[in-house]
Design a protein around this motif. Structure first.
Motif, mmCIF file in Angstrom:
data_model
loop_
_atom_site.group_PDB
_atom_site.id
_atom_site.type_symbol
_atom_site.label_atom_id
_atom_site.label_comp_id
_atom_site.label_asym_id
_atom_site.label_seq_id
_atom_site.Cartn_x
_atom_site.Cartn_y
_atom_site.Cartn_z
ATOM 1 N N PRO A 268 -15.742 6.692 22.520
ATOM 2 C CA PRO A 268 -15.700 5.274 22.434
ATOM 3 C C PRO A 268 -15.663 4.934 21.110
ATOM 4 N N ASN B 297 -16.672 -1.235 18.914
ATOM 5 C CA ASN B 297 -16.277 -2.449 19.062
ATOM 6 C C ASN B 297 -15.682 -2.868 20.545
ATOM 7 N N LYS B 298 -15.738 -1.783 21.125
ATOM 8 C CA LYS B 298 -15.316 -1.885 22.436
ATOM 9 C C LYS B 298 -16.643 -1.974 23.854
ATOM 10 N N ILE C 162 -18.007 0.102 28.622
ATOM 11 C CA ILE C 162 -17.156 -0.210 27.576
ATOM 12 C C ILE C 162 -15.745 -0.791 28.207
ATOM 13 N N ILE C 163 -15.027 -1.160 27.096
ATOM 14 C CA ILE C 163 -13.613 -1.629 27.491
ATOM 15 C C ILE C 163 -12.705 -0.603 26.983
ATOM 16 N N GLY C 164 -11.806 -0.237 27.754
ATOM 17 C CA GLY C 164 -10.570 0.910 27.454
ATOM 18 C C GLY C 164 -9.309 0.618 28.124
ATOM 19 N N ARG C 165 -8.378 1.210 27.455
ATOM 20 C CA ARG C 165 -6.954 1.066 27.873
ATOM 21 C C ARG C 165 -6.537 2.071 29.042
ATOM 22 N N ASP D 245 -6.223 -3.163 29.870
ATOM 23 C CA ASP D 245 -7.523 -3.009 29.615
ATOM 24 C C ASP D 245 -8.509 -3.185 30.793
#
Length: 410
Positions: A83, A86-87, A131-134, A147
C-alpha cells in the motif's frame, strides 16, 4: 408521417426509464476437497496485479495480506500487496464508520488517524487498516478500473502464522455497507444489488454481480431475515429422507456462508443427523463399515471392501436431508442430497461433510452454517434489492460468456 412520429416520440417520453439488466461474470477456481476454497482472481493495484480471493458471503470486508510490513502472515500464492501511505482511509471518513458498523464494533481513532480494524473469524482473525486501491473489473471492451476501499491485513493471528494458504485474502460478499458490491452500487458502477455463485462438484464454477444471469424459472425463493446481519432465511426444521417429522428438536437458525467449506450444525441436529445416517447404513447397506481412524477434519467416515473413488459408487446407501422454511404463508425447502453432504477422502473413504460446529468452531454457538459442500451444483442468488434468497440446480461447470452479459456500465 411527421405527425405520427411526433406522437410516438411523446408516448415514449411518458414511459418509465428502466435501467438495462447487467451482470459481470467471474470464473471461480478451487474445490471443496482437498483445496477447501473457491476463489476468484481479482486484478488490484496500479499497475494491476492478480490476487486470489476466497469468496465469502459470511464476511463484509474484502482484504488482502499486505506488506505494511506484515507481522504475522500466511504463505500466499502472490507477492504481498504494497500500500501507499496517501491511500490510507482516515478514521473520520464515513467509510471507516460504515466498516465498524458492519463489524458491530465501536470505532476508536488512534493517534495515526488511520482506519484500523480487527476481524474475528470462526477459524482465526485478521488485523489491518482500511485503504483505497484500484480494482480492474472485466467490461464489454477490456477492463473498467474503479477505486474501492478494502482491507490491508498485516496480522493474521499468531495461531496462523506462516501457514501456507491457496488464497491471498477474502472477497467480502456479505450484507453490509463496505462490501464490494455495495461500493460498486453506490458508485453507479453496478445497477443492481444482486449477486450469485455457482460451485461445481467438478471444481471451479462462477460468480456474478447483477441480475442478468438470474434464471427466470427453476429457482426457489425465500425471504431473507431482515434483522440478521448475515444471509439467513431464518429458522428451518431438519428432515431425513422426506419424513414428515423433523429430526431437529427445535427450528434451526440457518446462515448461508460460502466461506465455510463444510456445513456446520449445532450439537443436537448434528447428533440427530449422524444417528439416522448410521442407523440407515446398518439396516440397509452392509457394503460400508465405519472408520475408526479419523480422516483429518472429517470425523465420520466409512470404508468399503475396495477403495471408494466416487460418490456415485455409494450414493444408494445414503438418503437426502432437507431443511424446511416457513414465513407466513410462504414455504420453501432446501434439499440436501447425498452428493451435497458427502466427501470422498484421499484415503478412499466416504465421509460426512456435515460437522459439529460447537466442536470445530466453538464461537459459532448454536448457529448452523450452510457451507460450500451443500451449495454444490446449485445457483445460489442473493437478491438484496428484494431481500430474497434463491437456490436451484444448475450446471455450474458451464461458465456463461461474460461478453453477452456485461454492459458498458460494467
Amino acid at each position: 408521417m411527421a405527425v405520427r412520429l411526433a406522437v410516438i416520440a411523446s408516448l415514449l417520453l411518458l414511459l418509465p426509464l428502466v435501467p438495462p439488466s447487467s451482470a459481470v461474470v467471474l470464473e471461480l477456481h478451487g474445490n471443496i476437497y482437498p483445496n477447501g476454497h473457491f476463489f476468484v482472481t481479482m486484478n488490484i493495484g496500479d499497475p494491476a496485479k492478480p490476487y486470489y480471493l476466497d469468496i465469502d458471503t459470511g464476511s463484509t470486508l474484502t482484504w488482502l495480506q499486505c506488506d505494511a510490513p506484515c507481522q504475522n502472515c500466511n504463505k500466499v500464492p502472490h507477492e504481498l500487496y504494497k500500500p501507499t501511505r496517501n491511500k490510507l482511509v482516515k478514521c473520520a471518513d464515513p467509510l471507516c464508520s460504515n466498516l465498524h458498523a458492519d463489524l458491530g464494533k465501536p470505532k476508536r481513532c488512534g493517534p495515526q488517524t488511520q482506519c484500523d480494524y480487527g476481524i474475528q473469524y470462526v477459524d482465526g482473525s485478521s488485523i489491518g487498516v482500511l485503504i483505497i486501491g484500484r480494482l480492474s473489473l472485466p467490461a464489454s471492451h477490456g477492463t473498467n478500473p474503479t477505486d474501492i476501499a478494502f482491507g490491508c491485513g498485516y496480522d493474521q493471528g499468531k495461531e496462523n502464522f506462516n501457514v501456507p494458504t491457496p488464497v491471498d485474502g477474502i472477497l467480502g460478499l456479505g450484507r453490509g455497507r463496505v462490501t464490494l458490491l455495495s461500493q460498486l452500487k453506490s458508485q453507479g458502477v453496478a445497477t443492481k444489488h444482486v449477486m450469485g455463485h455457482c460451485l461445481s462438484s467438478k471444481g471451479g464454477g462462477f460468480l456474478f454481480f447483477g441480475d442478468a444471469k438470474v434464471p427466470t424459472s427453476g429457482v426457489t425463493w425465500f425471504p431473507m431475515n431482515r434483522g440478521h446481519k448475515h444471509y439467513s432465511p431464518g429458522h428451518g426444521t431438519l428432515h431425513f429422507n422426506s419424513n414428515s417429522q423433523p429430526i431437529s428438536a427445535a427450528p434451526m437458525e440457518v446462515i448461508f456462508d460460502s466461506g465455510a467449506t463444510y456445513t456446520y450444525f449445532a450439537p443436537q441436529p448434528y447428533q440427530a443427523t449422524v444417528s439416522v445416517v448410521k442407523s440407515t447404513l446398518s439396516n440397509e447397506c452392509k457394503l460400508l463399515n465405519e472408520v475408526k481412524d479419523k480422516d483429518r477434519a472429517l470425523n465420520v467416515c466409512w470404508k468399503g471392501k475396495d477403495r471408494i473413488r466416487t460418490i456415485d459408487e455409494v450414493k444408494k446407501c445414503f438418503r437426502s436431508l432437507s431443511l424446511n422454511f416457513a414465513h407466513g404463508d410462504k414455504k420453501s425447502t432446501l434439499e440436501i442430497p447425498p452428493e451435497h453432504s458427502l466427501i470422498i477422502s484421499k484415503e478412499g473413504h466416504v465421509c460426512l461433510g456435515i460437522l459439529d460446529g460447537s466442536k470445530e468452531h466453538p464461537s459459532l454457538g448454536g448457529k448452523n452454517l450452510i457451507g460450500g459442500i451443500t451449495m454444490l451444483d446449485q445457483m445460489v442468488i442473493y437478491d438484496n434489492e428484494r431481500s430474497l434468497l434463491g437456490w436451484g440446480n444448475y450446471q455450474c461447470d458451464k461458465i456463461p460468456s461474460s461478453k453477452t452479459l456485461i454492459t458498458s456500465r460494467l
